[in-house]
Design a protein around this motif. Structure first.
Motif, PDB file in Angstrom:
ATOM      1  N   ALA A  15      65.618  47.972  16.701  1.00 53.81           N
ATOM      2  CA  ALA A  15      66.632  47.379  15.829  1.00 53.81           C
ATOM      3  C   ALA A  15      66.792  48.135  14.514  1.00 53.81           C
ATOM      4  O   ALA A  15      67.694  47.812  13.732  1.00 53.81           O
ATOM      5  N   ALA A  16      65.987  49.145  14.257  1.00 58.17           N
ATOM      6  CA  ALA A  16      66.013  49.859  12.976  1.00 58.17           C
ATOM      7  C   ALA A  16      67.407  50.254  12.504  1.00 58.17           C
ATOM      8  O   ALA A  16      67.764  49.991  11.345  1.00 58.17           O
ATOM      9  N   PRO A  17      68.247  50.858  13.332  1.00 59.95           N
ATOM     10  CA  PRO A  17      69.565  51.254  12.828  1.00 59.95           C
ATOM     11  C   PRO A  17      70.424  50.066  12.383  1.00 59.95           C
ATOM     12  O   PRO A  17      71.336  50.224  11.572  1.00 59.95           O
ATOM     13  N   CYS A  18      70.133  48.899  12.903  1.00 57.26           N
ATOM     14  CA  CYS A  18      70.967  47.726  12.615  1.00 57.26           C
ATOM     15  C   CYS A  18      70.750  47.173  11.222  1.00 57.26           C
ATOM     16  O   CYS A  18      71.487  46.284  10.790  1.00 57.26           O
ATOM     17  N   VAL A  74      72.435  40.891  23.933  1.00 56.67           N
ATOM     18  CA  VAL A  74      72.050  39.763  23.076  1.00 56.67           C
ATOM     19  C   VAL A  74      71.764  40.230  21.647  1.00 56.67           C
ATOM     20  O   VAL A  74      72.311  39.689  20.688  1.00 56.67           O
ATOM     21  N   VAL A  75      70.913  41.239  21.517  1.00 55.85           N
ATOM     22  CA  VAL A  75      70.472  41.667  20.187  1.00 55.85           C
ATOM     23  C   VAL A  75      71.540  42.495  19.468  1.00 55.85           C
ATOM     24  O   VAL A  75      71.934  42.178  18.352  1.00 55.85           O
ATOM     25  N   GLY A  94      74.700  43.506  20.668  1.00 55.74           N
ATOM     26  CA  GLY A  94      76.083  43.094  20.858  1.00 55.74           C
ATOM     27  C   GLY A  94      76.438  41.844  20.092  1.00 55.74           C
ATOM     28  O   GLY A  94      77.442  41.803  19.383  1.00 55.74           O
ATOM     29  N   TYR A  95      75.610  40.807  20.231  1.00 54.41           N
ATOM     30  CA  TYR A  95      75.911  39.530  19.576  1.00 54.41           C
ATOM     31  C   TYR A  95      75.235  39.383  18.217  1.00 54.41           C
ATOM     32  O   TYR A  95      75.904  39.178  17.204  1.00 54.41           O
ATOM     33  N   ALA A  96      73.915  39.461  18.160  1.00 56.56           N
ATOM     34  CA  ALA A  96      73.203  39.176  16.907  1.00 56.56           C
ATOM     35  C   ALA A  96      73.587  40.143  15.782  1.00 56.56           C
ATOM     36  O   ALA A  96      73.779  39.714  14.645  1.00 56.56           O
ATOM     37  N   PHE A  97      73.685  41.431  16.088  1.00 56.63           N
ATOM     38  CA  PHE A  97      74.035  42.408  15.059  1.00 56.63           C
ATOM     39  C   PHE A  97      75.518  42.767  15.065  1.00 56.63           C
ATOM     40  O   PHE A  97      75.941  43.668  14.357  1.00 56.63           O
ATOM     41  N   GLY A  98      76.326  42.060  15.837  1.00 53.22           N
ATOM     42  CA  GLY A  98      77.777  42.188  15.760  1.00 53.22           C
ATOM     43  C   GLY A  98      78.402  43.402  16.413  1.00 53.22           C
ATOM     44  O   GLY A  98      79.543  43.749  16.111  1.00 53.22           O
ATOM     45  N   GLY A  99      77.689  44.056  17.308  1.00 51.18           N
ATOM     46  CA  GLY A  99      78.230  45.252  17.947  1.00 51.18           C
ATOM     47  C   GLY A  99      79.476  44.994  18.782  1.00 51.18           C
ATOM     48  O   GLY A  99      80.416  45.797  18.751  1.00 51.18           O
TER      49      GLY A  99
END
Length: 175
Positions: free
Chosen positions: A103-106, A153-154, A156-161
């Motif tokens: 998740a680092a780049p997010c 999930v992470v 696409g949805y959580a970080f808005g991708g």
């Protein structure tokens, strides 16, 4: 990690030690949400006490509940998806760490620029596939298959991708 992910995941993921990954995931989530609040103040949820209090409460909820819950739920889903693909695999703790570090780049996905958000999400999804491949000692193709749902999930949805990619495509189609 961002420049040499295979080496990082090989050396940086320790069996049975989720704590560093959890702390890292919380830090990424706080930077992401904090950037979003600073650069798009309309995203701050409204509660009594004004915008500053609302932002602080929201960040506490992210740090104490949302990030840890999403990380562990995604790790459980990821582990279940690995079971039919791999006869031998690393433990759940290692999977938690891989997801957290991927998740680092997010951290930068809180910048309200769809191109930046899309790149962050795609980079994170790629890091997840590479990390799963390295840590669970499997091919990249199996890792890509196994990480499709957790990446959705992470990243696409959580970080808005997904939302960012849709905004990008809408902009391209309008031109």
């Amino acid at each position: 990690m961002l420049a040499r992910p295979r080496k990082f995941f090989q050396d940086g993921v320790a069996p049975g030690d989720q704590a560093p990954g959890l702390v890292f995931a919380i830090a990424v989530a706080l930077v992401y949400q904090g950037l979003q609040f600073v650069l798009s103040p309309s995203t701050i949820p409204a509660i009594e006490g004004g915008a500053a209090v609302s932002a602080i409460v929201a960040l506490l909820v992210v740090a104490l509940f949302v990030a840890p819950l999403l990380l562990h739920l995604t790790a459980a889903i990821q582990t279940a998806l690995l079971i039919p693909l791999l006869s031998r695999r690393a433990g759940v703790s290692e999977t938690v760490q891989v997801i957290a570090y991927a998740a680092a780049p997010c951290a930068l996905a809180g910048i309200p620029v769809p191109a930046v958000q899309t790149v962050c999400a795609l980079y994170g999804a790629g890091l997840l596939a590479i990390g799963i491949s390295v840590v669970h000692q499997t091919s990249l193709s199996k890792a890509l298959l196994a990480t499709a749902v957790p990446s959705g999930v992470v990243f696409g949805y959580a970080f808005g991708g997904f939302r960012a990619l849709s905004a990008l495509l809408d902009g391209v189609l309008v031109l």
